[in-house]
Design an enzyme around this catalytic site. Structure first.
Site, PDB file in Angstrom:
ATOM      1  N   ASN A  10       0.874  -1.178   0.000  1.00 32.85           N
ATOM      2  CA  ASN A  10       0.000   0.000   0.000  1.00 32.85           C
ATOM      3  C   ASN A  10       0.906   1.222   0.000  1.00 32.85           C
ATOM      4  OD1 ASN A  10      -1.865   1.977   0.384  1.00 32.85           O
ATOM      5  ND2 ASN A  10      -2.570   1.273   2.398  1.00 32.85           N
ATOM      6  N   LYS A  12       0.154   4.200  -0.498  1.00 36.36           N
ATOM      7  CA  LYS A  12      -0.520   5.403   0.018  1.00 36.36           C
ATOM      8  C   LYS A  12      -0.209   6.599  -0.891  1.00 36.36           C
ATOM      9  CE  LYS A  12      -0.424   3.267   4.516  1.00 36.36           C
ATOM     10  NZ  LYS A  12      -0.485   3.384   5.959  1.00 36.36           N
ATOM     11  N   HIS A  94      -9.807   1.203   4.056  1.00 36.60           N
ATOM     12  CA  HIS A  94      -8.567   1.342   4.830  1.00 36.60           C
ATOM     13  C   HIS A  94      -8.807   2.292   6.013  1.00 36.60           C
ATOM     14  CE1 HIS A  94      -4.528   2.614   5.929  1.00 36.60           C
ATOM     15  NE2 HIS A  94      -4.146   1.440   5.473  1.00 36.60           N
ATOM     16  N   GLU A  96      -7.235   4.704   7.103  1.00 39.13           N
ATOM     17  CA  GLU A  96      -7.055   6.139   6.798  1.00 39.13           C
ATOM     18  C   GLU A  96      -8.280   6.702   6.084  1.00 39.13           C
ATOM     19  OE1 GLU A  96      -3.199   5.560   5.051  1.00 39.13           O
ATOM     20  OE2 GLU A  96      -2.487   5.019   7.038  1.00 39.13           O
ATOM     21  N   GLU A 164      -5.994  -5.098  10.030  1.00 35.57           N
ATOM     22  CA  GLU A 164      -4.969  -4.080  10.287  1.00 35.57           C
ATOM     23  C   GLU A 164      -5.329  -3.323  11.568  1.00 35.57           C
ATOM     24  OE1 GLU A 164      -2.790  -2.780   6.575  1.00 35.57           O
ATOM     25  OE2 GLU A 164      -4.688  -1.737   6.464  1.00 35.57           O
ATOM     26  N   GLY A 170       1.641   2.256  10.661  1.00 38.12           N
ATOM     27  CA  GLY A 170       2.569   3.390  10.559  1.00 38.12           C
ATOM     28  C   GLY A 170       3.205   3.785  11.875  1.00 38.12           C
ATOM     29  N   SER A 210       2.780  -2.076  10.245  1.00 29.28           N
ATOM     30  CA  SER A 210       4.219  -2.056  10.533  1.00 29.28           C
ATOM     31  C   SER A 210       4.923  -3.376  10.238  1.00 29.28           C
ATOM     32  CB  SER A 210       4.466  -1.623  11.985  1.00 29.28           C
ATOM     33  OG  SER A 210       3.975  -0.315  12.184  1.00 29.28           O
TER      34      SER A 210
HETATM   35  P1  PGA Z   1       2.357   0.320   7.582  1.00 33.83           P
HETATM   36  O1  PGA Z   1       0.927   0.500   6.830  1.00 33.83           O
HETATM   37  O2  PGA Z   1       2.940  -0.989   7.067  1.00 33.83           O
HETATM   38  O3  PGA Z   1       3.157   1.512   7.173  1.00 33.83           O
HETATM   39  O4  PGA Z   1       2.061   0.253   9.030  1.00 33.83           O
HETATM   40  C1  PGA Z   1       0.071  -0.581   6.648  1.00 33.83           C
HETATM   41  C2  PGA Z   1      -1.200  -0.136   5.967  1.00 33.83           C
HETATM   42  O5  PGA Z   1      -1.678   0.978   6.253  1.00 33.83           O
HETATM   43  O6  PGA Z   1      -1.763  -0.863   5.135  1.00 33.83           O
END
Ligand code: PGA
Length: 247
Positions: A10, A12, A94, A96, A164, A170, A210
């Site tokens: 992803n 982003k 997601h 976000e 997740e 993140g 992460s």
């Molecule tokens: P991250 O993001 O690996 O940077 O924690 C995962 C995601 O948002 O899918």
């Protein structure tokens, strides 16, 4: 039932043609486990660019889409447009989208149903927030989120469920392999009771939050962890190590 290991990247809202082009070159030239399905979630403006450069053995996903094929919806993209660019996947719901942009469950239902009807595969994201985990309601939260998805799915072969935990996204705080396995196993039980045993056995439940080259192997060894959705580390050459976590 063997479930094909699935690793999604992803990206982003990151990268540009130069840096994504370099990443794609690394991926195209890497030796990757042929038993893994790999899908890269690119920013919408680069979907076409990424699809044209990335080796055909890798899939590409949009990171969002709208709930109808076309119309007066400034700034949105539709599954029909995504498919027109030769792209077969979309990431929906997601955290976000839910927490930064305030996407409701209702909108996610409509988007999921329309994306699936349009023939896209859906990486459907769920996950509890830190206060929900600390309050002991992780299961309640992820079951309710899964129900919203399940109510809109006819063909589960087109769905990958991404667990997740929001506190792990993140933050550098990966869920422990045991924490991930525990939730994945419960989700599979929920699917068995509420959808069917066949779906519970076949649907891929992937972990996100992460994931790194350092944490991926132990997570991948858990019985119910069928892959990953990777944010930060998917922008680095380390993504190849994550793809090869089970090799
Ligand atoms: P991250 O993001 O690996 O940077 O924690 C995962 C995601 O948002 O899918």
């Amino acid at each position: 039932m063997t479930r094909k290991f699935f690793v999604g990247g992803n990206w982003k809202m990151n990268g540009d043609k130069k840096s994504l082009g370099e990443l794609i070159q690394t991926m195209n030239g890497a030796s990757v486990d042929p038993n893994v399905e790999v899908v890269c979630g690119a920013p919408s403006i680069y979907l076409d660019f990424v699809r044209s450069k990335l080796d055909a053995k890798f899939g590409v996903a949009a990171q969002n889409c709208y709930k109808v094929p076309k119309g007066a919806f400034t700034g949105e993209i539709s599954p029909a447009m995504i498919k027109d660019c030769g792209i077969n996947w979309v990431i929906l719901g997601h955290s976000e989208r839910r927490h930064v942009f305030g996407e409701s469950d209702e909108l996610r239902c409509q988007k999921t149903a329309h994306a699936l009807e349009s023939g896209l595969g859906v990486i459907a994201c769920i996950g509890e927030k830190l206060d929900e985990r600390e309050g002991g309601i992780t299961e309640k939260v992820v079951f309710a989120q899964t129900k919203v998805i399940a109510d809109n799915v006819k063909d589960w072969s087109k769905v990958v469920l991404a667990y997740e935990p929001v506190w792990a996204i993140g933050t550098g705080k990966t869920a422990s392999p045991q924490q991930a396995q525990e939730v994945h196993e419960k989700l599979r039980e929920w699917l068995k009771t509420n959808v069917s045993e066949a779906v519970a056995n076949s649907v891929r439940i992937i972990y996100g939050g992460s994931v790194t080259g350092g944490t991926c192997k132990e997570l991948a060894s858990q019985k119910d962890v069928d892959g990953f959705l990777v944010g930060g580390a998917s922008l680095k050459p380390e993504f190849v190590d994550i793809i090869n976590a089970k090799a």
